[in-house]
Design a protein around this motif. Structure first.
Motif, PDB file in Angstrom:
ATOM      1  N   VAL A 103      66.819  71.502  35.811  1.00 56.46           N
ATOM      2  CA  VAL A 103      65.133  71.608  35.707  1.00 56.46           C
ATOM      3  C   VAL A 103      64.474  71.517  37.091  1.00 56.46           C
ATOM      4  O   VAL A 103      65.057  70.889  38.139  1.00 56.46           O
ATOM      5  N   ILE A 104      63.629  72.534  37.190  1.00 56.43           N
ATOM      6  CA  ILE A 104      62.775  72.473  38.471  1.00 56.43           C
ATOM      7  C   ILE A 104      61.528  72.066  37.862  1.00 56.43           C
ATOM      8  O   ILE A 104      60.739  72.660  37.150  1.00 56.43           O
ATOM      9  N   LEU A 105      61.132  70.823  38.389  1.00 61.35           N
ATOM     10  CA  LEU A 105      59.957  69.985  37.965  1.00 61.35           C
ATOM     11  C   LEU A 105      58.801  70.218  38.908  1.00 61.35           C
ATOM     12  O   LEU A 105      58.887  69.885  40.006  1.00 61.35           O
ATOM     13  N   ILE A 106      57.627  71.157  38.604  1.00 58.77           N
ATOM     14  CA  ILE A 106      56.768  71.276  39.392  1.00 58.77           C
ATOM     15  C   ILE A 106      55.846  70.126  39.052  1.00 58.77           C
ATOM     16  O   ILE A 106      55.097  70.032  38.167  1.00 58.77           O
ATOM     17  N   HIS A 161      68.090  62.797  38.600  1.00 57.05           N
ATOM     18  CA  HIS A 161      69.367  63.349  38.064  1.00 57.05           C
ATOM     19  C   HIS A 161      69.860  64.272  38.869  1.00 57.05           C
ATOM     20  O   HIS A 161      69.132  64.932  39.790  1.00 57.05           O
ATOM     21  N   LYS A 162      71.129  64.704  38.872  1.00 58.92           N
ATOM     22  CA  LYS A 162      71.889  65.435  39.782  1.00 58.92           C
ATOM     23  C   LYS A 162      71.521  67.103  39.601  1.00 58.92           C
ATOM     24  O   LYS A 162      71.713  67.713  40.419  1.00 58.92           O
ATOM     25  N   ASN A 163      70.971  67.307  38.186  1.00 58.69           N
ATOM     26  CA  ASN A 163      70.573  68.410  38.118  1.00 58.69           C
ATOM     27  C   ASN A 163      68.808  68.606  38.133  1.00 58.69           C
ATOM     28  O   ASN A 163      68.433  69.861  37.760  1.00 58.69           O
ATOM     29  N   LEU A 164      68.215  67.699  38.636  1.00 58.37           N
ATOM     30  CA  LEU A 164      66.810  67.930  38.767  1.00 58.37           C
ATOM     31  C   LEU A 164      66.449  68.209  40.181  1.00 58.37           C
ATOM     32  O   LEU A 164      66.747  67.647  41.196  1.00 58.37           O
ATOM     33  N   TYR A 165      65.194  69.263  40.145  1.00 56.64           N
ATOM     34  CA  TYR A 165      64.993  69.687  41.483  1.00 56.64           C
ATOM     35  C   TYR A 165      63.408  69.468  41.516  1.00 56.64           C
ATOM     36  O   TYR A 165      62.801  69.635  40.237  1.00 56.64           O
ATOM     37  N   LYS A 166      62.630  68.999  42.481  1.00 56.10           N
ATOM     38  CA  LYS A 166      61.144  68.968  42.260  1.00 56.10           C
ATOM     39  C   LYS A 166      60.502  69.773  43.495  1.00 56.10           C
ATOM     40  O   LYS A 166      60.971  69.833  44.551  1.00 56.10           O
ATOM     41  N   LEU A 167      59.366  70.232  42.904  1.00 59.65           N
ATOM     42  CA  LEU A 167      58.456  71.132  43.960  1.00 59.65           C
ATOM     43  C   LEU A 167      57.170  70.441  43.727  1.00 59.65           C
ATOM     44  O   LEU A 167      56.515  70.314  42.942  1.00 59.65           O
TER      45      LEU A 167
END
Length: 301
Positions: free
Chosen positions: A178-181, A240-246
């Motif tokens: 997941v890329i959370l904007i 989370h290890k699969n979480l990326y944030k923008l």
């Protein structure tokens, strides 16, 4: 499929703003209105935008990519029409990286596992279920999502945010990426119309003012942070290890002038109206997005 955002009407009952349709092939179709008249779209110079940006042969390329969805890692873009304003650039970037791209953007429809307004034709429980069913067909996909702070109702904002967070956690636990904007700044006026009106009123004064950043249209960064505080606090708690944030505000706020989020520069407009990103605004956001996508690709290969 005919879903989209219908332009608002002004006090004279005339269309005034942007009308967007989202089609089954993944393209979007935009028409801008001013006082009931169609006006040129800033991305294309034509009265229609978005889909007109697609080069000859691109539709066939997109269709072939959809056919290869099962073979390639899939990128989902999910959210409301604000997310739709970045999908053309994102589609090109993903196709160029041999990734499948599936946009699921509907007007006023954030990524929830329930509907808060059942009577909304553009965002109801069936649309949310269709999103879930589509994602279920793919493993280890990349989900790009954004929660529009302007869609929050003060009466149920806590429940709305919590529902969104729970949905994100569900897909992270299913081993999706997941890329959370984080919240994208929005302005209370139509930027294109404001600049156009000022230019028509006094061209020389307008050009003189345009060269000074202090005259550029802005919102206070402190006000933006206050408006988005609930969302940001909840997003900050997510790990989370699969979480990326923008973080879009890094590009639009506090760069030229401290405590200001600018809607434009002397050369570029970042938003078409007060919310939907222009081609330049979309490119800025997509430059950061594709870096995160490349990180995920490197991790999964």
């Amino acid at each position: 499929d005919g879903s989209g955002a219908i332009s608002k009407k002004n006090i004279n009952g005339q269309f005034d703003g942007m009308q967007t349709f989202f089609l089954k092939d993944g393209t979007s179709h935009q028409v801008l209105y001013e006082n009931g008249n169609k006006i040129k779209h800033p991305n294309t110079g034509d009265v229609e935008g978005a889909s007109s940006d697609i080069l000859p042969g691109m539709i066939d390329k997109i269709k072939k990519t959809f056919e290869d969805n099962k073979k390639n890692q899939t990128v989902f873009l999910i959210g409301d029409s604000l997310m739709a304003s970045i999908q053309e650039e994102l589609r090109d970037n993903t196709i160029n990286r041999n990734l499948s791209f599936i946009p699921m953007t509907n007007a006023g429809c954030d990524f929830l596992d329930k509907a808060f307004n059942q009577k909304n034709n553009f965002c109801n429980i069936n649309i949310q279920k269709n999103r879930a069913e589509k994602i279920k067909q793919y493993k280890n996909s990349i989900i790009i999502s954004h929660l529009n702070y302007k869609n929050l109702n003060h009466e149920n904002s806590d429940e709305f945010i919590e529902t969104y967070i729970n949905n994100i956690n569900k897909y992270l636990d299913l081993n999706h990426y997941v890329i959370l904007i984080y919240p994208i700044p929005q302005w209370p006026i139509n930027i294109s119309k404001n600049l156009h009106d000022r230019f028509k009123k006094d061209k020389n004064l307008f050009l003189k003012e345009l060269n000074k950043p202090k005259n550029h249209i802005y919102i206070n960064y402190s006000d933006f942070k206050d408006d988005t505080k609930k969302i940001i606090n909840k997003f900050d708690e997510l790990k989370h290890k699969n979480l990326y944030k923008l973080f879009p505000d890094n590009n639009f706020c506090n760069n030229t002038i401290k405590n200001r989020c600018l809607a434009h520069t002397s050369k570029n407009i970042y938003v078409i109206d007060g919310s939907h990103l222009s081609k330049k605004g979309s490119k800025i956001l997509n430059d950061d997005l594709i870096k995160l996508i490349d990180k995920i690709k490197l991790k999964t290969n």
